[in-house]
Every structure is written in C-alpha cells, then in structure tokens.
Design a protein around this motif. Structure first.
Motif, PDB file in Angstrom:
ATOM      1  N   THR A  15       0.812  -1.212   0.000  1.00 26.23           N
ATOM      2  CA  THR A  15       0.000   0.000   0.000  1.00 26.23           C
ATOM      3  C   THR A  15       0.846   1.264   0.000  1.00 26.23           C
ATOM      4  N   VAL A  16       1.994   1.251   0.656  1.00 28.14           N
ATOM      5  CA  VAL A  16       2.865   2.432   0.676  1.00 28.14           C
ATOM      6  C   VAL A  16       3.509   2.637  -0.684  1.00 28.14           C
ATOM      7  N   ASP A  17       3.923   1.562  -1.315  1.00 25.37           N
ATOM      8  CA  ASP A  17       4.683   1.652  -2.551  1.00 25.37           C
ATOM      9  C   ASP A  17       3.811   1.686  -3.807  1.00 25.37           C
ATOM     10  N   ILE A  18       2.547   1.385  -3.678  1.00 26.54           N
ATOM     11  CA  ILE A  18       1.713   1.159  -4.857  1.00 26.54           C
ATOM     12  C   ILE A  18       1.575   2.394  -5.746  1.00 26.54           C
ATOM     13  N   MET A  19       1.532   3.584  -5.178  1.00 29.97           N
ATOM     14  CA  MET A  19       1.354   4.792  -5.982  1.00 29.97           C
ATOM     15  C   MET A  19       2.599   5.154  -6.792  1.00 29.97           C
ATOM     16  N   LYS A  20       3.751   4.609  -6.434  1.00 30.89           N
ATOM     17  CA  LYS A  20       4.990   4.921  -7.133  1.00 30.89           C
ATOM     18  C   LYS A  20       5.207   4.022  -8.345  1.00 30.89           C
ATOM     19  N   ARG A  21       4.350   3.077  -8.551  1.00 30.57           N
ATOM     20  CA  ARG A  21       4.549   2.075  -9.591  1.00 30.57           C
ATOM     21  C   ARG A  21       3.908   2.463 -10.913  1.00 30.57           C
ATOM     22  N   SER A  22       4.399   1.843 -11.990  1.00 32.24           N
ATOM     23  CA  SER A  22       3.772   2.029 -13.292  1.00 32.24           C
ATOM     24  C   SER A  22       2.414   1.335 -13.298  1.00 32.24           C
ATOM     25  N   THR A  23       1.614   1.590 -14.312  1.00 32.14           N
ATOM     26  CA  THR A  23       0.268   1.027 -14.389  1.00 32.14           C
ATOM     27  C   THR A  23       0.285  -0.494 -14.307  1.00 32.14           C
ATOM     28  N   LYS A  24       1.136  -1.150 -15.070  1.00 29.91           N
ATOM     29  CA  LYS A  24       1.206  -2.619 -15.058  1.00 29.91           C
ATOM     30  C   LYS A  24       1.612  -3.128 -13.687  1.00 29.91           C
ATOM     31  N   ARG A  25       2.551  -2.459 -13.067  1.00 27.33           N
ATOM     32  CA  ARG A  25       3.002  -2.884 -11.742  1.00 27.33           C
ATOM     33  C   ARG A  25       1.922  -2.671 -10.694  1.00 27.33           C
ATOM     34  N   VAL A  26       1.128  -1.606 -10.833  1.00 23.34           N
ATOM     35  CA  VAL A  26       0.012  -1.364  -9.920  1.00 23.34           C
ATOM     36  C   VAL A  26      -1.004  -2.490 -10.066  1.00 23.34           C
ATOM     37  N   GLN A  27      -1.294  -2.866 -11.308  1.00 21.04           N
ATOM     38  CA  GLN A  27      -2.248  -3.951 -11.553  1.00 21.04           C
ATOM     39  C   GLN A  27      -1.777  -5.244 -10.878  1.00 21.04           C
ATOM     40  N   LYS A  28      -0.516  -5.579 -11.076  1.00 18.58           N
ATOM     41  CA  LYS A  28       0.032  -6.806 -10.484  1.00 18.58           C
ATOM     42  C   LYS A  28       0.059  -6.727  -8.963  1.00 18.58           C
ATOM     43  N   SER A  46     -15.692  -4.599  -1.486  1.00 20.47           N
ATOM     44  CA  SER A  46     -16.587  -4.331  -0.349  1.00 20.47           C
ATOM     45  C   SER A  46     -15.801  -4.045   0.919  1.00 20.47           C
ATOM     46  N   SER A  47     -14.757  -4.826   1.174  1.00 19.32           N
ATOM     47  CA  SER A  47     -13.979  -4.633   2.399  1.00 19.32           C
ATOM     48  C   SER A  47     -13.181  -3.326   2.367  1.00 19.32           C
ATOM     49  N   VAL A  48     -12.806  -2.887   1.177  1.00 21.00           N
ATOM     50  CA  VAL A  48     -12.054  -1.635   1.032  1.00 21.00           C
ATOM     51  C   VAL A  48     -12.996  -0.423   1.056  1.00 21.00           C
ATOM     52  N   GLY A  49     -14.219  -0.618   0.595  1.00 22.16           N
ATOM     53  CA  GLY A  49     -15.175   0.483   0.561  1.00 22.16           C
ATOM     54  C   GLY A  49     -15.242   1.189  -0.768  1.00 22.16           C
ATOM     55  N   VAL A  50     -14.920   0.465  -1.830  1.00 23.92           N
ATOM     56  CA  VAL A  50     -15.040   0.999  -3.187  1.00 23.92           C
ATOM     57  C   VAL A  50     -15.918   0.054  -3.992  1.00 23.92           C
ATOM     58  N   SER A  51     -16.261   0.455  -5.199  1.00 22.07           N
ATOM     59  CA  SER A  51     -17.131  -0.382  -6.022  1.00 22.07           C
ATOM     60  C   SER A  51     -16.340  -1.511  -6.678  1.00 22.07           C
ATOM     61  N   PHE A  52     -17.062  -2.595  -6.942  1.00 20.38           N
ATOM     62  CA  PHE A  52     -16.466  -3.727  -7.646  1.00 20.38           C
ATOM     63  C   PHE A  52     -15.937  -3.321  -9.018  1.00 20.38           C
ATOM     64  N   PRO A  53     -16.692  -2.527  -9.827  1.00 17.81           N
ATOM     65  CA  PRO A  53     -16.153  -2.123 -11.129  1.00 17.81           C
ATOM     66  C   PRO A  53     -14.840  -1.335 -11.024  1.00 17.81           C
ATOM     67  N   LEU A  54     -14.693  -0.555  -9.972  1.00 15.88           N
ATOM     68  CA  LEU A  54     -13.450   0.204  -9.803  1.00 15.88           C
ATOM     69  C   LEU A  54     -12.258  -0.743  -9.645  1.00 15.88           C
ATOM     70  N   ILE A  55     -12.369  -1.722  -8.762  1.00 15.77           N
ATOM     71  CA  ILE A  55     -11.270  -2.684  -8.562  1.00 15.77           C
ATOM     72  C   ILE A  55     -11.002  -3.444  -9.851  1.00 15.77           C
ATOM     73  N   ARG A  56     -12.064  -3.919 -10.504  1.00 11.13           N
ATOM     74  CA  ARG A  56     -11.916  -4.668 -11.758  1.00 11.13           C
ATOM     75  C   ARG A  56     -11.202  -3.821 -12.814  1.00 11.13           C
ATOM     76  N   GLU A  57     -11.593  -2.562 -12.942  1.00 10.76           N
ATOM     77  CA  GLU A  57     -11.013  -1.703 -13.975  1.00 10.76           C
ATOM     78  C   GLU A  57      -9.594  -1.263 -13.641  1.00 10.76           C
ATOM     79  N   ILE A  58      -9.259  -1.116 -12.372  1.00 10.52           N
ATOM     80  CA  ILE A  58      -7.866  -0.817 -12.001  1.00 10.52           C
ATOM     81  C   ILE A  58      -6.991  -2.017 -12.338  1.00 10.52           C
ATOM     82  N   GLU A  59      -7.464  -3.222 -12.013  1.00  5.80           N
ATOM     83  CA  GLU A  59      -6.682  -4.428 -12.288  1.00  5.80           C
ATOM     84  C   GLU A  59      -6.551  -4.726 -13.771  1.00  5.80           C
ATOM     85  N   ASN A  60      -7.557  -4.372 -14.559  1.00  2.31           N
ATOM     86  CA  ASN A  60      -7.540  -4.719 -15.983  1.00  2.31           C
ATOM     87  C   ASN A  60      -7.135  -3.579 -16.903  1.00  2.31           C
TER      88      ASN A  60
END
Length: 78
Positions: A15-28, A46-60
């Motif tokens: 979580t600390v390092d995630i914002m410093k990463r490139s898009t592909k690295r953030v996805q992984k 749900s546990s994070v408090g964001v929408s399912f589409p948001l997580i899916r779209e960040i990962e993909n």
C-alpha cells in the motif's frame, strides 16, 4: 498461511509503494494484495469500501489508481 505480523508488513509494503509504480506494476500489486488477503474482486472491493467495477477496472487497465483509492486500500489492509 502467513503469520499475522508478516502479512501486515507485506500489506503495508504494497500500500505504501503502490502509488509509485507504473500502471502494469500497480495492476500486479493489487492482484497480489488480493491473493494475500484471499479475496475475490467483489469481496475485496466491499472490504475496502469501493465499487467492484473500480477494482476490476484498475486491475484490468481502463482506470488508474487514484490517491483516494490507494488511501482506502491502505486503510482497509493496514
């Protein structure tokens, strides 16, 4: 299974390092974080408090991780 202290340390590193990463690295990193917590995208969202589409779209790829989303993930995972 990870010991609790090891798991918290690992989650904090992601979580600390995630914002410093490139898009592909953030996805992984987000996928790895979900694997560590043993949650599927919908329950992780749900546990994070964001929408399912948001997580899916960040990962993909269509969406980028924002500071707000990163803060929510960090707060939820430690």
């Amino acid at each position: 299974m990870f010991p609790i202290l090891s798991l918290c340390a690992t989650l904090n590193i992601y979580t600390v390092d995630i914002m410093k990463r490139s898009t592909k690295r953030v996805q992984k990193a987000l996928k790895r974080l979900r694997k560590i917590t043993e949650e599927i995208q919908s329950t992780f969202a749900s546990s994070v408090g964001v929408s399912f589409p948001l997580i899916r779209e960040i990962e993909n790829g269509p969406r980028s991780l924002t500071h707000t989303s990163a803060n929510k993930i960090g707060a939820a995972t430690g």
